[in-house]
Design an enzyme around this catalytic site. Structure first.
Site, short mmCIF file in Angstrom:
data_model
loop_
_atom_site.label_atom_id
_atom_site.label_comp_id
_atom_site.label_asym_id
_atom_site.label_seq_id
_atom_site.Cartn_x
_atom_site.Cartn_y
_atom_site.Cartn_z
N GLY A 182 9.04 -0.62 -19.47
CA GLY A 182 7.76 -0.61 -20.18
C GLY A 182 7.16 -1.98 -20.47
O GLY A 182 7.04 -2.84 -19.58
N ILE A 183 6.75 -2.19 -21.71
CA ILE A 183 6.04 -3.41 -22.11
C ILE A 183 6.94 -4.64 -21.95
O ILE A 183 6.50 -5.70 -21.50
CB ILE A 183 5.54 -3.27 -23.56
N ASP B 70 18.75 -5.97 -22.94
CA ASP B 70 18.50 -4.53 -23.10
C ASP B 70 19.85 -3.83 -23.30
O ASP B 70 20.91 -4.47 -23.25
CB ASP B 70 17.75 -3.96 -21.88
N ASP C 242 23.35 -3.68 -27.89
CA ASP C 242 22.74 -2.57 -28.63
C ASP C 242 22.23 -3.11 -29.97
O ASP C 242 23.02 -3.39 -30.88
CB ASP C 242 23.79 -1.47 -28.85
N LEU C 243 20.93 -3.23 -30.08
CA LEU C 243 20.34 -3.86 -31.26
C LEU C 243 20.30 -2.94 -32.47
O LEU C 243 19.80 -3.34 -33.53
CB LEU C 243 18.94 -4.39 -30.93
N SER D 41 3.04 -1.73 -33.75
CA SER D 41 2.39 -0.53 -33.21
C SER D 41 1.16 -0.17 -34.03
O SER D 41 1.13 -0.40 -35.25
CB SER D 41 3.36 0.66 -33.27
N TYR E 197 9.07 6.32 -37.59
CA TYR E 197 8.53 5.35 -36.62
C TYR E 197 7.43 4.50 -37.28
O TYR E 197 7.46 3.27 -37.21
CB TYR E 197 7.98 6.08 -35.39
P1 NAI Z 1 10.30 1.75 -23.22
O1 NAI Z 1 11.12 2.90 -23.64
O2 NAI Z 1 9.67 1.75 -21.87
O3 NAI Z 1 11.09 0.38 -23.39
C1 NAI Z 1 11.87 0.12 -24.53
C2 NAI Z 1 13.09 -0.66 -24.12
O4 NAI Z 1 13.86 -0.94 -25.31
C3 NAI Z 1 14.01 0.13 -23.17
O5 NAI Z 1 14.34 -0.64 -22.04
C4 NAI Z 1 15.23 0.43 -24.04
O6 NAI Z 1 16.45 0.52 -23.31
C5 NAI Z 1 15.22 -0.74 -25.01
N1 NAI Z 1 16.00 -0.39 -26.20
C6 NAI Z 1 15.91 0.76 -26.92
N2 NAI Z 1 16.85 0.78 -27.86
C7 NAI Z 1 17.54 -0.38 -27.76
C8 NAI Z 1 18.64 -0.92 -28.45
N3 NAI Z 1 19.27 -0.23 -29.43
N4 NAI Z 1 19.11 -2.13 -28.08
C9 NAI Z 1 18.52 -2.81 -27.06
N5 NAI Z 1 17.48 -2.34 -26.36
C10 NAI Z 1 17.00 -1.13 -26.70
O7 NAI Z 1 9.16 1.63 -24.34
P2 NAI Z 1 7.84 0.77 -24.45
O8 NAI Z 1 6.73 1.73 -24.58
O9 NAI Z 1 7.78 -0.30 -23.46
O10 NAI Z 1 8.05 0.15 -25.90
C11 NAI Z 1 8.28 -1.23 -26.11
C12 NAI Z 1 7.93 -1.52 -27.55
O11 NAI Z 1 6.54 -1.24 -27.74
C13 NAI Z 1 8.67 -0.68 -28.57
O12 NAI Z 1 9.01 -1.48 -29.67
C14 NAI Z 1 7.66 0.38 -28.95
O13 NAI Z 1 7.89 0.89 -30.22
C15 NAI Z 1 6.38 -0.43 -28.87
N6 NAI Z 1 5.17 0.34 -28.73
C16 NAI Z 1 4.98 1.16 -27.65
C17 NAI Z 1 3.82 1.87 -27.54
C18 NAI Z 1 3.55 2.79 -26.41
O14 NAI Z 1 2.54 3.53 -26.48
N7 NAI Z 1 4.38 2.82 -25.36
C19 NAI Z 1 2.76 1.77 -28.55
C20 NAI Z 1 3.04 0.87 -29.63
C21 NAI Z 1 4.21 0.18 -29.70
#
Ligand code: NAI
Length: 258
Positions: free
Chosen positions: A13-14, A33, A42-43, A112, A152
């Site tokens: 993702g982002i 990650d 694992d954070l 977010s 969240y």
């Molecule tokens: P995603 O699910 O594609 O990526 C999140 C990454 O964080 C994954 O690679 C995952 O393995 C890693 N992760 C999760 N738990 C973890 C842990 N305990 N330790 C280490 N790594 C961990 O999600 P996305 O959408 O890219 O989200 C990235 C950030 O953006 C997050 O903080 C999310 O809350 C935030 N966000 C996302 C939005 C969306 O619409 N996708 C909107 C607003 C905020």
């Protein structure tokens, strides 16, 4: 100039889009990650947070120029506050001494748009007090009373308020380190895809996060802002929650916030 940039959540993702952009800009990117990347940590756990910092120190010799804290989850579960608030704060606080040794150091966390939605004060207050046990207990209570969605929004409100408190202190501004948050609207990633694929949930998402400019975003639209905030060009912006949301915050909060 090539910089050393650490990105958490870099496998998807982002975070993945940001790591790729920083690499294209010629920087050395350390991706962290759960299962993938240069650092596997694992954070949500104290051990994982300590491992992140220790491994980052090993890989960099104790010097980092930019940190992008992106790792996050959106479960109706206390895990969400552990990762999104406590994991992010541990990332930023733990890597701050490495940033202080860097050149033009900068840090950013991904918040977010959900942080402007209703939150649970018990979760937010405990998180801002640094009491993870109390925050997890409050999150469990919210889930048990059928308000798991508040976990969240509360985790993101807490981390956004944390950066505003921390940014102006001696540790950050005093050390010359801008510290900001980027608050995206809806971004199409593995985190949101299940919601967006469900017509009922998609309608709910569209009502709660209206995005009049360009609609739902791609991760590549958020990455340049994260890259700029952590670049040497950013010499003045700190303590800000910058909404990258296609106008959602302007619709939801109007001119009550400016
Ligand atoms: P995603 O699910 O594609 O990526 C999140 C990454 O964080 C994954 O690679 C995952 O393995 C890693 N992760 C999760 N738990 C973890 C842990 N305990 N330790 C280490 N790594 C961990 O999600 P996305 O959408 O890219 O989200 C990235 C950030 O953006 C997050 O903080 C999310 O809350 C935030 N966000 C996302 C939005 C969306 O619409 N996708 C909107 C607003 C905020």
């Amino acid at each position: 100039m090539s910089r050393i940039c650490l990105v958490t959540g870099a496998a998807s993702g982002i975070g993945k889009a940001t790591a790729a952009l920083l690499a294209r800009q010629g920087h050395t990117v350390i991706g962290a990650d759960l299962q993938d990347g240069d650092i596997r940590a694992d954070l949500s756990t104290a051990e994982g947070r300590a491992a992140l910092v220790a491994r980052a120190r090993e890989l960099t010799g104790g010097r980092i120029d930019a940190v992008v804290s992106c790792a996050g989850v959106a479960h109706f579960d206390p895990l969400t506050v552990k990762v999104n608030h406590f994991g992010a704060v541990a990332t930023l606080d733990g890597l701050r001494p490495l940033l202080a040794a860097g050149t033009d150091p900068r840090a950013v966390v991904v918040g977010s748009i959900d942080s402007v939605h209703p939150t649970d004060p018990a979760i937010v207050d405990a998180a801002l007090a640094g009491d993870e046990t109390a925050a997890v207990a409050a999150a469990r209570t919210a889930v048990d009373r059928g308000e798991g969605h508040l976990v969240y929004s509360s985790s993101k409100a807490a981390v956004s308020r944390w950066i505003r408190r921390a940014a102006a202190t001696d540790d950050w501004a005093g050390a010359g380190i801008p510290l900001n948050a980027v608050a995206p609207g809806v971004v199409v990633t593995p985190l949101t895809r299940p919601l967006l694929d469900d017509p009922g949930m998609r309608a709910l998402v569209e009502r709660s996060v209206p995005m009049p400019l360009h609609g739902h975003a791609r991760p590549e639209q958020v990455a340049p802002l994260l890259a700029w905030l952590t670049s040497p060009e950013n010499t003045l912006v700190t303590g800000q929650v910058v909404f990258a949301d296609g106008g959602a915050d302007a619709v939801l909060r109007g001119d009550s916030t400016w």
